[in-house]
Scaffold this active site. Structure first.
Site, PDB file in Angstrom:
ATOM      1  CE  LYS A  88      -4.283   1.860   2.532  1.00 31.71           C
ATOM      2  NZ  LYS A  88      -4.919   0.883   3.648  1.00 31.71           N
TER       3      LYS A  88
HETATM    4  C1  E4P Z   1      -8.314   2.471   3.291  1.00 31.19           C
HETATM    5  O1  E4P Z   1      -7.909   1.282   2.931  1.00 31.19           O
HETATM    6  C2  E4P Z   1      -7.987   3.156   5.271  1.00 31.19           C
HETATM    7  O2  E4P Z   1      -7.293   2.171   5.932  1.00 31.19           O
HETATM    8  C3  E4P Z   1      -9.017   3.666   5.121  1.00 31.19           C
HETATM    9  O3  E4P Z   1     -10.335   3.031   4.720  1.00 31.19           O
HETATM   10  C4  E4P Z   1      -9.346   5.273   5.842  1.00 31.19           C
HETATM   11  O4  E4P Z   1     -11.140   4.819   6.664  1.00 31.19           O
HETATM   12  P1  E4P Z   1     -11.749   5.985   7.694  1.00 31.19           P
HETATM   13  O5  E4P Z   1     -11.213   7.455   7.035  1.00 31.19           O
HETATM   14  O6  E4P Z   1     -12.298   5.906   8.660  1.00 31.19           O
HETATM   15  O7  E4P Z   1      -9.860   6.313   8.554  1.00 31.19           O
END
Ligand code: E4P
Length: 218
Positions: A88
């Site tokens: 990622k």
């Molecule tokens: C995506 O991969 C992120 O980890 C995540 O969806 C972020 O979500 P949040 O805005 O609830 O922190």
């Protein structure tokens, strides 16, 4: 549409997997910190544990370097951990270069922190496996997160990009349902919105009636 769970909590991943609807897992440094995991070895072991619970599913593990060389070094180490790992990488200039590098090597990537169609276009051109538009965080600042999903799905279809649209920062069931209507390839969500999809008052009252009627011929 694939369902990924957005957590580093092993019990929740297990619960979603046991439900039989889990296709993968996304994590991020905040989610890892929330689980109290400390130190590089513990973090790497935790990713392997997640892969083993989410059998066969893609598991996004995020790099924390922000320079090209650092991202390559970290990403290669993560990718070697387990065949299910997806590296990622944040949507920044060096991140785009790193996505191209990993794409050329056949290593899966998830381009994270995407908030515009232009960023999604760059991620696709660099060969990202997944692009993660954060819909909840856009909603939080009064932009329409779902409209961004619509735009990206449309652009990718128009040009035949293979990058999968992974709707992230999902907060509730309507996000999931709308993403499905719009043609997102994947949603990643905490466990609760997945469980909330089960709920309908007519299911509850209908089941109660069936069970009470069943007593009449038991
Ligand atoms: C995506 O991969 C992120 O980890 C995540 O969806 C972020 O979500 P949040 O805005 O609830 O922190």
């Amino acid at each position: 549409m694939k369902f990924f769970i957005d957590t580093a909590n092993l019990d929740q991943i297990r619960e979603a997997y046991d439900l039989g609807v889990l296709d993968g897992v996304t994590t991020n440094p905040s989610l890892m910190a929330k689980e109290g995991i400390k130190g590089k070895d513990a973090v790497l072991k935790h990713y392997v544990d997640i892969c083993e619970i989410a059998k066969g599913g893609d598991v996004s593990a995020e790099v924390i370097s922000t320079d090209y060389e650092g991202m390559i070094r970290e990403g290669e180490e993560l990718a070697e951990l387990h065949p299910q790992i997806v590296v990622k990488i944040p949507m920044i200039k060096d991140g785009v270069k790193a996505i191209r590098y990993f794409s050329n090597k056949g290593i899966k990537t998830n381009c994270t922190l995407v908030f515009s169609a232009g960023q999604a276009l760059l991620a696709a051109k660099a060969g990202a496996t997944y692009v993660s538009p954060f819909i909840g965080r856009l909603d939080d600042i009064s932009f329409d997160g779902l409209e961004l999903i619509d735009q990206i799905v449309h652009i990718y279809q128009e040009y035949g990009y293979e990058t999968q649209v992974l709707a992230a920062s999902v907060r509730h069931t309507m996000h999931i349902i709308k993403c499905a209507e719009l043609g997102a390839d994947v949603v990643t969500t905490p466990l609760q919105p997945i469980l909330d999809l089960l709920k309908h008052p007519l299911t509850d009252s209908g089941l109660a009636k069936f069970l009470s009627d069943a007593q009449k011929f038991a």
